[in-house]
Design a protein around this motif. Structure first.
Motif, PDB file in Angstrom:
ATOM      1  N   ILE A 159       1.418   5.255  -0.034  1.00  0.00           N
ATOM      2  CA  ILE A 159       0.684   6.438   0.429  1.00  0.00           C
ATOM      3  C   ILE A 159       1.445   7.694   0.033  1.00  0.00           C
ATOM      4  O   ILE A 159       2.622   7.862   0.378  1.00  0.00           O
ATOM      5  CB  ILE A 159       0.488   6.406   1.954  1.00  0.00           C
ATOM      6  CG1 ILE A 159      -0.325   5.169   2.359  1.00  0.00           C
ATOM      7  CG2 ILE A 159      -0.194   7.683   2.437  1.00  0.00           C
ATOM      8  CD1 ILE A 159      -0.418   4.974   3.856  1.00  0.00           C
ATOM      9  N   VAL A 218       0.851  -1.185   0.000  1.00  0.00           N
ATOM     10  CA  VAL A 218       0.000   0.000   0.000  1.00  0.00           C
ATOM     11  C   VAL A 218       0.893   1.244   0.000  1.00  0.00           C
ATOM     12  O   VAL A 218       1.571   1.538   0.995  1.00  0.00           O
ATOM     13  CB  VAL A 218      -0.936   0.025   1.218  1.00  0.00           C
ATOM     14  CG1 VAL A 218      -1.892   1.217   1.116  1.00  0.00           C
ATOM     15  CG2 VAL A 218      -1.693  -1.280   1.341  1.00  0.00           C
ATOM     16  N   VAL A 267       5.606   4.794   2.699  1.00  0.00           N
ATOM     17  CA  VAL A 267       5.482   6.251   2.579  1.00  0.00           C
ATOM     18  C   VAL A 267       6.862   6.828   2.278  1.00  0.00           C
ATOM     19  O   VAL A 267       7.881   6.231   2.597  1.00  0.00           O
ATOM     20  CB  VAL A 267       4.925   6.902   3.874  1.00  0.00           C
ATOM     21  CG1 VAL A 267       3.492   6.494   4.117  1.00  0.00           C
ATOM     22  CG2 VAL A 267       5.809   6.559   5.071  1.00  0.00           C
ATOM     23  N   ALA A 282       1.461   7.515  -5.441  1.00  0.00           N
ATOM     24  CA  ALA A 282       1.121   6.440  -4.502  1.00  0.00           C
ATOM     25  C   ALA A 282       1.340   5.072  -5.137  1.00  0.00           C
ATOM     26  O   ALA A 282       1.836   4.146  -4.483  1.00  0.00           O
ATOM     27  CB  ALA A 282      -0.333   6.590  -4.053  1.00  0.00           C
ATOM     28  N   SER A 303       2.275  12.893   6.942  1.00  0.00           N
ATOM     29  CA  SER A 303       1.810  11.522   7.175  1.00  0.00           C
ATOM     30  C   SER A 303       2.147  11.001   8.559  1.00  0.00           C
ATOM     31  O   SER A 303       1.894   9.835   8.860  1.00  0.00           O
ATOM     32  CB  SER A 303       2.409  10.581   6.122  1.00  0.00           C
ATOM     33  OG  SER A 303       3.818  10.530   6.249  1.00  0.00           O
ATOM     34  N   HIS A 324      -4.535  12.264   2.104  1.00  0.00           N
ATOM     35  CA  HIS A 324      -3.505  11.431   1.503  1.00  0.00           C
ATOM     36  C   HIS A 324      -4.129  10.602   0.380  1.00  0.00           C
ATOM     37  O   HIS A 324      -5.338  10.338   0.389  1.00  0.00           O
ATOM     38  CB  HIS A 324      -2.906  10.487   2.549  1.00  0.00           C
ATOM     39  CG  HIS A 324      -2.572  11.157   3.844  1.00  0.00           C
ATOM     40  ND1 HIS A 324      -1.797  12.286   3.932  1.00  0.00           N
ATOM     41  CD2 HIS A 324      -2.927  10.840   5.126  1.00  0.00           C
ATOM     42  CE1 HIS A 324      -1.668  12.642   5.196  1.00  0.00           C
ATOM     43  NE2 HIS A 324      -2.361  11.785   5.945  1.00  0.00           N
ATOM     44  N   HIS A 325      -3.295  10.186  -0.560  1.00  0.00           N
ATOM     45  CA  HIS A 325      -3.795   9.276  -1.586  1.00  0.00           C
ATOM     46  C   HIS A 325      -3.090   7.938  -1.418  1.00  0.00           C
ATOM     47  O   HIS A 325      -1.869   7.886  -1.262  1.00  0.00           O
ATOM     48  CB  HIS A 325      -3.569   9.810  -3.001  1.00  0.00           C
ATOM     49  CG  HIS A 325      -4.475   9.173  -4.006  1.00  0.00           C
ATOM     50  ND1 HIS A 325      -5.659   9.750  -4.399  1.00  0.00           N
ATOM     51  CD2 HIS A 325      -4.401   7.978  -4.655  1.00  0.00           C
ATOM     52  CE1 HIS A 325      -6.268   8.949  -5.256  1.00  0.00           C
ATOM     53  NE2 HIS A 325      -5.517   7.869  -5.434  1.00  0.00           N
ATOM     54  N   ALA A 326      -3.871   6.875  -1.448  1.00  0.00           N
ATOM     55  CA  ALA A 326      -3.332   5.534  -1.240  1.00  0.00           C
ATOM     56  C   ALA A 326      -3.698   4.622  -2.403  1.00  0.00           C
ATOM     57  O   ALA A 326      -4.814   4.672  -2.935  1.00  0.00           O
ATOM     58  CB  ALA A 326      -3.861   4.943   0.063  1.00  0.00           C
ATOM     59  N   TYR A 357       2.739  -1.275   4.353  1.00  0.00           N
ATOM     60  CA  TYR A 357       2.531   0.108   3.922  1.00  0.00           C
ATOM     61  C   TYR A 357       3.872   0.744   3.551  1.00  0.00           C
ATOM     62  O   TYR A 357       4.929   0.367   4.073  1.00  0.00           O
ATOM     63  CB  TYR A 357       1.880   0.926   5.036  1.00  0.00           C
ATOM     64  CG  TYR A 357       0.420   0.647   5.260  1.00  0.00           C
ATOM     65  CD1 TYR A 357      -0.548   1.331   4.532  1.00  0.00           C
ATOM     66  CD2 TYR A 357      -0.001  -0.289   6.203  1.00  0.00           C
ATOM     67  CE1 TYR A 357      -1.899   1.099   4.739  1.00  0.00           C
ATOM     68  CE2 TYR A 357      -1.352  -0.538   6.416  1.00  0.00           C
ATOM     69  CZ  TYR A 357      -2.287   0.152   5.677  1.00  0.00           C
ATOM     70  OH  TYR A 357      -3.636  -0.092   5.884  1.00  0.00           O
TER      71      TYR A 357
END
Length: 249
Positions: free
Chosen positions: A10, A8, A63, A109, A70, A17-19, A61
């Protein structure tokens, strides 16, 4: 059997946020915006967990910036036991070049998720990265504090030497940061203590304070020390003849 990874990515922003969630090799199974508020974080993670059960995958996840916009999201995910990896922006940019699309939150993302999918556990954990950043910042602050203390100490030394040697000391030791200059003034805190020295005798002392040399280097150093000793004695000749104050150690 190796468990699949649901990566995922982010892309953080101030308000939302866009995921994008991706399965190997590049299958997008989720693409949505997440409002930057705690309740939205939980709802989103529940949705990701449902997909992970559906595809029998492990959630990871990713980032880029895990400390600014975030940070609250990362902390919420970690509180729920999720693995959050920090992605180097260089890798993200290379992945976006591969997609060949214009920059937008969705592409960013998706590129982050692709990096997580391919690099997996080799990426640093957000907690470890935060600790590293904290450690670096603390070290930087400590170095700055030491530099300030050093500057204050040198300024005090300059003032003291101005009181005892007057400006004469600057003609032979302009830079007090050098170790042998500090050793010299520790040995001779008052110019009167140089009384009776010849250039040759003082050169011996200077060589000792500088650590000493041997061979051809020593001969060259010897000439330098003689010149330095002569300069010191000439610059302090008048001061040597003055009486010591009552504060003389």
């Amino acid at each position: 059997m190796v468990q699949r990874i649901l990566a995922v990515g982010i892309d953080p922003a101030k308000r939302a946020h866009h995921a994008v969630a991706v399965l190997y090799p590049d299958r997008v199974v989720l693409d949505e915006a997440i409002p930057n508020e705690p309740s939205a974080f939980s709802r989103f993670d529940d949705k990701v967990a449902h997909l992970a059960r559906q595809y029998r995958a492990r959630i990871v996840y990713g980032v880029e910036d895990h400390r600014r916009y975030s940070q609250a999201l990362v902390e919420a995910l970690q509180a729920r036991g999720r693995t959050v990896r920090v992605v180097n922006p260089l890798w993200t940019h290379r992945q976006k070049d591969f997609y060949g699309q214009d920059k937008d939150d969705r592409v960013d993302a998706r590129a982050i998720a692709a990096v997580v999918l391919r690099r997996g556990d080799t990426l640093p954990d957000a907690t470890e990265a935060s600790r590293l950043v904290t450690s670096i910042r603390e070290t930087a602050r400590m170095l700055q504090d030491l530099a300030r203390q050093r500057t204050r100490a040198l300024n005090r030394l300059h003032r003291q030497l101005s009181d005892t040697y007057l400006p004469a000391y600057e003609t032979f030791f302009g830079k007090l940061g050098r170790p042998w200059a500090l050793r010299f003034f520790a040995r001779f805190p008052l110019p009167q203590m140089l009384r009776g020295f010849t250039p040759e005798a003082l050169a011996e002392v200077l060589e000792e304070l500088a650590g000493g040399k041997t061979g051809p280097v020593r001969r060259h150093r010897r000439r330098e020390q003689l010149q330095q000793a002569a300069k010191i004695l000439t610059a302090t000749a008048e001061l040597q003849s003055r009486p010591c104050s009552t504060l003389t150690p």
